[in-house]
Structures are given as structure tokens and as C-alpha cells.
Motif scaffolding. Structure first.
Motif, short mmCIF file in Angstrom:
data_model
loop_
_atom_site.label_atom_id
_atom_site.label_comp_id
_atom_site.label_asym_id
_atom_site.label_seq_id
_atom_site.Cartn_x
_atom_site.Cartn_y
_atom_site.Cartn_z
N VAL A 19 0.80 -1.22 0.00
CA VAL A 19 0.00 0.00 0.00
C VAL A 19 0.84 1.28 0.00
CG1 VAL A 19 -2.04 -1.05 1.02
CG2 VAL A 19 -0.27 -0.11 2.50
N LYS A 20 2.04 1.24 0.50
CA LYS A 20 2.87 2.45 0.55
C LYS A 20 3.77 2.61 -0.66
CE LYS A 20 2.91 2.91 5.51
NZ LYS A 20 3.73 3.13 6.70
N LEU A 21 3.56 1.79 -1.67
CA LEU A 21 4.41 1.82 -2.86
C LEU A 21 3.66 2.47 -4.01
CD1 LEU A 21 7.13 0.21 -4.05
CD2 LEU A 21 5.27 -0.81 -5.35
N LYS A 22 4.35 3.35 -4.70
CA LYS A 22 3.78 3.97 -5.90
C LYS A 22 4.70 3.66 -7.07
CE LYS A 22 2.79 8.36 -8.07
NZ LYS A 22 3.11 9.77 -8.04
N TRP A 23 4.21 2.90 -8.01
CA TRP A 23 4.95 2.57 -9.23
C TRP A 23 4.92 3.80 -10.13
CZ3 TRP A 23 8.15 -0.60 -11.59
CH2 TRP A 23 8.15 -0.67 -12.98
N ILE A 24 6.10 4.34 -10.49
CA ILE A 24 6.11 5.56 -11.30
C ILE A 24 6.43 5.31 -12.76
CG2 ILE A 24 6.59 7.08 -9.37
CD1 ILE A 24 9.51 7.22 -10.42
N GLY A 25 6.81 4.09 -13.10
CA GLY A 25 7.04 3.77 -14.49
C GLY A 25 8.39 3.13 -14.72
N HIS A 26 8.72 2.97 -15.98
CA HIS A 26 9.99 2.36 -16.35
C HIS A 26 10.55 3.05 -17.58
CE1 HIS A 26 7.13 0.24 -18.89
NE2 HIS A 26 8.13 0.05 -19.71
N ALA A 27 11.82 2.80 -17.81
CA ALA A 27 12.50 3.42 -18.95
C ALA A 27 13.26 2.34 -19.72
CB ALA A 27 13.45 4.49 -18.45
N TYR A 28 13.44 2.56 -20.99
CA TYR A 28 14.17 1.61 -21.82
C TYR A 28 15.58 2.08 -22.15
CZ TYR A 28 10.05 -1.22 -22.45
OH TYR A 28 8.98 -2.05 -22.23
N SER A 29 15.94 3.27 -21.72
CA SER A 29 17.29 3.77 -21.97
C SER A 29 17.75 4.57 -20.75
CB SER A 29 17.32 4.67 -23.21
OG SER A 29 16.64 5.89 -22.95
N ILE A 30 19.03 4.80 -20.69
CA ILE A 30 19.57 5.60 -19.59
C ILE A 30 19.02 7.02 -19.67
CG2 ILE A 30 21.68 6.63 -18.67
CD1 ILE A 30 23.09 3.98 -19.23
N ARG A 31 18.91 7.55 -20.86
CA ARG A 31 18.37 8.90 -21.03
C ARG A 31 16.95 8.99 -20.47
NH1 ARG A 31 14.99 10.89 -24.34
NH2 ARG A 31 15.07 9.15 -25.79
N GLU A 32 16.10 8.03 -20.81
CA GLU A 32 14.73 8.01 -20.30
C GLU A 32 14.72 7.84 -18.78
OE1 GLU A 32 12.63 4.84 -22.22
OE2 GLU A 32 12.70 5.79 -24.18
N ALA A 33 15.60 6.97 -18.28
CA ALA A 33 15.66 6.74 -16.83
C ALA A 33 16.08 8.00 -16.08
CB ALA A 33 16.63 5.60 -16.53
N LYS A 34 17.07 8.70 -16.60
CA LYS A 34 17.52 9.95 -15.96
C LYS A 34 16.39 10.96 -15.91
CE LYS A 34 22.44 9.74 -17.07
NZ LYS A 34 23.53 10.35 -17.87
N ALA A 35 15.65 11.09 -16.99
CA ALA A 35 14.53 12.04 -17.02
C ALA A 35 13.44 11.64 -16.02
CB ALA A 35 13.95 12.12 -18.43
N LEU A 36 13.14 10.36 -15.94
CA LEU A 36 12.11 9.87 -15.01
C LEU A 36 12.56 10.08 -13.56
CD1 LEU A 36 9.35 8.45 -14.87
CD2 LEU A 36 10.57 6.27 -14.92
N ILE A 37 13.81 9.79 -13.27
CA ILE A 37 14.33 9.98 -11.92
C ILE A 37 14.33 11.46 -11.55
CG2 ILE A 37 16.41 9.79 -10.48
CD1 ILE A 37 17.01 7.17 -12.15
N LYS A 38 14.74 12.30 -12.48
CA LYS A 38 14.76 13.74 -12.21
C LYS A 38 13.36 14.29 -11.95
CE LYS A 38 16.25 18.14 -14.15
NZ LYS A 38 16.83 18.84 -15.29
N SER A 39 12.39 13.84 -12.71
CA SER A 39 11.04 14.38 -12.54
C SER A 39 10.28 13.77 -11.36
CB SER A 39 10.22 14.20 -13.83
OG SER A 39 9.94 12.84 -14.05
N GLU A 40 10.52 12.51 -11.06
CA GLU A 40 9.73 11.82 -10.03
C GLU A 40 10.43 11.70 -8.67
OE1 GLU A 40 6.60 10.98 -10.31
OE2 GLU A 40 6.48 11.57 -12.41
N ARG A 41 11.75 11.81 -8.63
CA ARG A 41 12.52 11.71 -7.37
C ARG A 41 12.13 10.46 -6.55
NH1 ARG A 41 16.63 15.65 -7.15
NH2 ARG A 41 15.89 17.35 -8.45
N PRO A 42 12.35 9.27 -7.09
CA PRO A 42 11.96 8.05 -6.37
C PRO A 42 12.88 7.75 -5.19
CG PRO A 42 13.21 7.48 -8.31
CD PRO A 42 13.00 8.97 -8.37
N ASP A 43 12.38 6.94 -4.27
CA ASP A 43 13.18 6.45 -3.15
C ASP A 43 14.00 5.23 -3.57
OD1 ASP A 43 12.15 8.33 -1.30
OD2 ASP A 43 10.39 7.07 -1.00
N VAL A 44 13.46 4.46 -4.51
CA VAL A 44 14.09 3.22 -4.96
C VAL A 44 14.04 3.16 -6.48
CG1 VAL A 44 13.97 0.70 -4.91
CG2 VAL A 44 13.31 2.01 -2.88
N VAL A 45 15.14 2.69 -7.07
CA VAL A 45 15.20 2.46 -8.51
C VAL A 45 15.64 1.01 -8.72
CG1 VAL A 45 16.36 3.06 -10.67
CG2 VAL A 45 15.73 4.86 -9.07
#
Length: 129
Positions: A19-45
């Protein structure tokens, strides 16, 4: 169903009871992953070492340099000592063998949260060193 939908469905399924987990998505490249991490600021990757035409270790290095507080789980299809050791040295919290441990990711996340709650560090690499 394309790869993106399969990945999302599978992660939604294994995380359904968390219940305390929010799935924010996935990326297929490092570029996409960097953008997702920058915008979403996850606790875990969660990073697969084998990325299409790229290397998950490069993304791990970036995360640990730019976002040192983010916990990183490295995924691989093997328990290869060299991959596990490199993951540990680069700052990953967990090394997960997708062939045998993938379904345990929710348990690893709960262990990480429990350790964080009592101000302890989690070290999953003892069996590899």
C-alpha cells in the motif's frame, strides 16, 4: 500487449499488496531513466544490468553520484560474482537474480523500509563477498 505493458502489468501484480508503494514507471534507456528519476525523485530504482545497447552499471553510477540517497536494486539473469561485487562497489543496495528472486522484490523493498525505519543500513551482499 507490447513490452511496456507487460512490464507495467507484472510490476503492478507483484506490488499489488504494497500500500505504501507507488509505481512511477519504467524506462528503456539511460536517457529516459535519468529524465524519469529527475522528474519523479523516487526512493528506490530497480535497474536491469542488461539494458538495450547500454549498461545498467552506468545508470547506477549516475544515480549514486546525482541522487546518493536513492536505493538501487540491480537485476541480472545470473548470480555472477563479478556482477554482484561490481553492484556492491558502485553502491547498489541489492543484487537480484531475476531467474530465482524476481518475485521477492516486494520482500526486499519491505526489508529496506524496515531497516530505514530503525535507522539501519541493509547489506544484502554478504553472501557474495
Amino acid at each position: 500487449m507490447d513490452d511496456s505493458e507487460i512490464v507495467t502489468s507484472y510490476f503492478n501484480y507483484i506490488f499489488k499488496d504494497m500500500v505504501k508503494l507507488k509505481w512511477i514507471g519504467h524506462a528503456y534507456s539511460i536517457r529516459e531513466a535519468k529524465a524519469l528519476i529527475k522528474s519523479e525523485r523516487p526512493d528506490v530504482v530497480i535497474i536491469d544490468i542488461e539494458l538495450k545497447e547500454e549498461n545498467g552499471f552506468d545508470l547506477l553510477k549516475f544515480i549514486k553520484r546525482a541522487y546518493p540517497g536513492v536505493a538501487v536494486f540491480m537485476l541480472c539473469n545470473t548470480t555472477d560474482f563479478n556482477y554482484a561485487r561490481k553492484s556492491e562497489l558502485l553502491g547498489a543496495h541489492y543484487f537480484i537474480d531475476k531467474s530465482f528472486e524476481f518475485y521477492n522484490i516486494p520482500n526486499f523493498l519491505m526489508a529496506l523500509q524496515s531497516a530505514k525505519n530503525i535507522s539501519q543500513k541493509l547489506n544484502r551482499f554478504e553472501s557474495f563477498t
